[in-house]
Design a protein around this motif. Structure first.
Motif, mmCIF file in Angstrom:
data_model
loop_
_atom_site.group_PDB
_atom_site.id
_atom_site.type_symbol
_atom_site.label_atom_id
_atom_site.label_comp_id
_atom_site.label_asym_id
_atom_site.label_seq_id
_atom_site.Cartn_x
_atom_site.Cartn_y
_atom_site.Cartn_z
ATOM 1 N N LEU A 1 0.816 -1.216 0.000
ATOM 2 C CA LEU A 1 0.000 0.000 0.000
ATOM 3 C C LEU A 1 0.848 1.264 0.000
ATOM 4 C CD1 LEU A 1 -2.870 -1.115 2.390
ATOM 5 C CD2 LEU A 1 -2.900 -0.955 -0.103
ATOM 6 N N LYS A 2 1.865 1.291 0.818
ATOM 7 C CA LYS A 2 2.689 2.496 0.887
ATOM 8 C C LYS A 2 3.568 2.656 -0.352
ATOM 9 C CE LYS A 2 2.557 2.797 5.875
ATOM 10 N NZ LYS A 2 1.803 3.984 6.073
ATOM 11 N N LEU B 1 2.561 2.180 -3.333
ATOM 12 C CA LEU B 1 1.704 2.731 -4.384
ATOM 13 C C LEU B 1 1.316 4.180 -4.133
ATOM 14 C CD1 LEU B 1 -0.670 -0.324 -4.901
ATOM 15 C CD2 LEU B 1 0.902 0.622 -6.606
ATOM 16 N N THR B 2 1.580 4.685 -2.950
ATOM 17 C CA THR B 2 1.112 6.019 -2.567
ATOM 18 C C THR B 2 2.242 7.045 -2.635
ATOM 19 O OG1 THR B 2 1.696 5.740 -0.245
ATOM 20 C CG2 THR B 2 -0.485 4.951 -0.916
ATOM 21 N N PRO B 3 1.906 8.319 -2.427
ATOM 22 C CA PRO B 3 2.958 9.340 -2.395
ATOM 23 C C PRO B 3 3.742 9.382 -1.086
ATOM 24 C CG PRO B 3 0.808 10.371 -2.118
ATOM 25 C CD PRO B 3 0.565 8.907 -2.415
ATOM 26 N N ILE B 4 3.469 8.443 -0.183
ATOM 27 C CA ILE B 4 4.235 8.369 1.062
ATOM 28 C C ILE B 4 5.686 8.065 0.690
ATOM 29 C CG2 ILE B 4 4.610 6.954 3.134
ATOM 30 C CD1 ILE B 4 1.540 6.708 3.295
ATOM 31 N N TYR C 1 8.861 6.468 0.020
ATOM 32 C CA TYR C 1 9.144 5.039 0.048
ATOM 33 C C TYR C 1 10.368 4.694 0.884
ATOM 34 C CZ TYR C 1 9.025 0.232 -1.530
ATOM 35 O OH TYR C 1 8.944 -1.134 -1.565
ATOM 36 N N ARG D 1 2.860 1.390 -9.439
ATOM 37 C CA ARG D 1 2.771 2.856 -9.419
ATOM 38 C C ARG D 1 3.298 3.465 -10.715
ATOM 39 N NH1 ARG D 1 5.968 7.054 -5.587
ATOM 40 N NH2 ARG D 1 5.312 8.883 -6.720
ATOM 41 N N VAL E 1 0.287 16.970 -3.163
ATOM 42 C CA VAL E 1 0.259 15.517 -3.019
ATOM 43 C C VAL E 1 1.516 15.036 -2.293
ATOM 44 C CG1 VAL E 1 0.359 13.334 -4.312
ATOM 45 C CG2 VAL E 1 -1.283 15.090 -4.958
ATOM 46 N N GLY F 1 1.613 13.250 1.268
ATOM 47 C CA GLY F 1 2.286 11.975 1.517
ATOM 48 C C GLY F 1 3.086 12.009 2.806
ATOM 49 N N ILE G 1 0.522 12.085 5.722
ATOM 50 C CA ILE G 1 -0.057 10.753 5.936
ATOM 51 C C ILE G 1 0.981 9.844 6.598
ATOM 52 C CG2 ILE G 1 -0.876 8.680 4.756
ATOM 53 C CD1 ILE G 1 -2.193 10.588 2.696
#
Length: 193
Positions: A112-113, A115-118, A120, A148, A181, A185, A188
């Protein structure tokens, strides 16, 4: 200034060094650098939509390789470099909670992370620190990071001309959304980490 940077990235797509720079940014982002490879992936894919697949493959490979470095930082150098990087991004007080989460949900966290803007790098360093299975980490990283980057490639390959027109009409707005975004990230990550 935004227009010059955007134009440089668009022009860079036609230069022989472009792939090296994008690969380096993608590699570094997974281990220590705060800027995601999307800052080059998107403009270069807009400039040459037919090469979007190549760019996605390159970003995936270099991101996973950078993730291996991040994993090594967490596994071997956490007490010095890893801890310093986590503190630099303001997440030092949440590492133990994140490590406990890895014991139960490690695979889902990586997927999940990734795929996100968090950022890496937080996932890669903590994966090493939490002693998450290395080969499973590699496999999940390929899926998450590849997913992603290939989503971006599919969209820009298929709708690149339209997207480029929209970006060029409202460059400031799109850069602002992109920056938002990226900041989102980090926010979040601060709450979830």
């Amino acid at each position: 200034m935004l227009r010059r940077i955007y134009d440089w990235c668009i022009d860079a797509a036609h230069k022989p060094y472009a792939l090296w720079v994008m690969g380096l940014v993608s590699f570094a982002e997974s281990s220590f650098f705060p800027v995601p490879p999307d800052v080059m992936l998107i403009p270069m894919s807009l400039a040459r939509p037919e090469r979007a697949w190549l760019y996605a493959v390159l970003c995936t490979i270099t991101s996973v390789l950078g993730g291996v470095v991040g994993y090594a930082i967490g596994a071997l150098l956490y007490d010095s470099v890893g801890h310093w990087l986590i503190e630099l991004y303001g997440y030092g007080d949440k590492v133990e909670a994140f490590r406990e989460g890895y014991a139960r949900y490690g695979a889902w966290i990586i997927l999940l992370k990734g795929l996100t803007p968090i950022p890496y790098k937080l996932v890669t360093i903590t994966s090493g620190f939490a002693d998450f299975n290395f080969w499973q980490f590699i496999g999940l990283s390929v899926i998450a990071r590849g997913g992603r980057f290939f989503i971006v490639a599919i969209l820009l390959n298929r709708y690149g001309v339209f997207i480029r027109e929209q970006i060029e009409k409202r460059l400031g707005m799109w850069v602002g959304i992109g920056a938002g975004v990226l900041v989102l990230g980090f926010v979040i990550a601060a709450r979830a980490f």
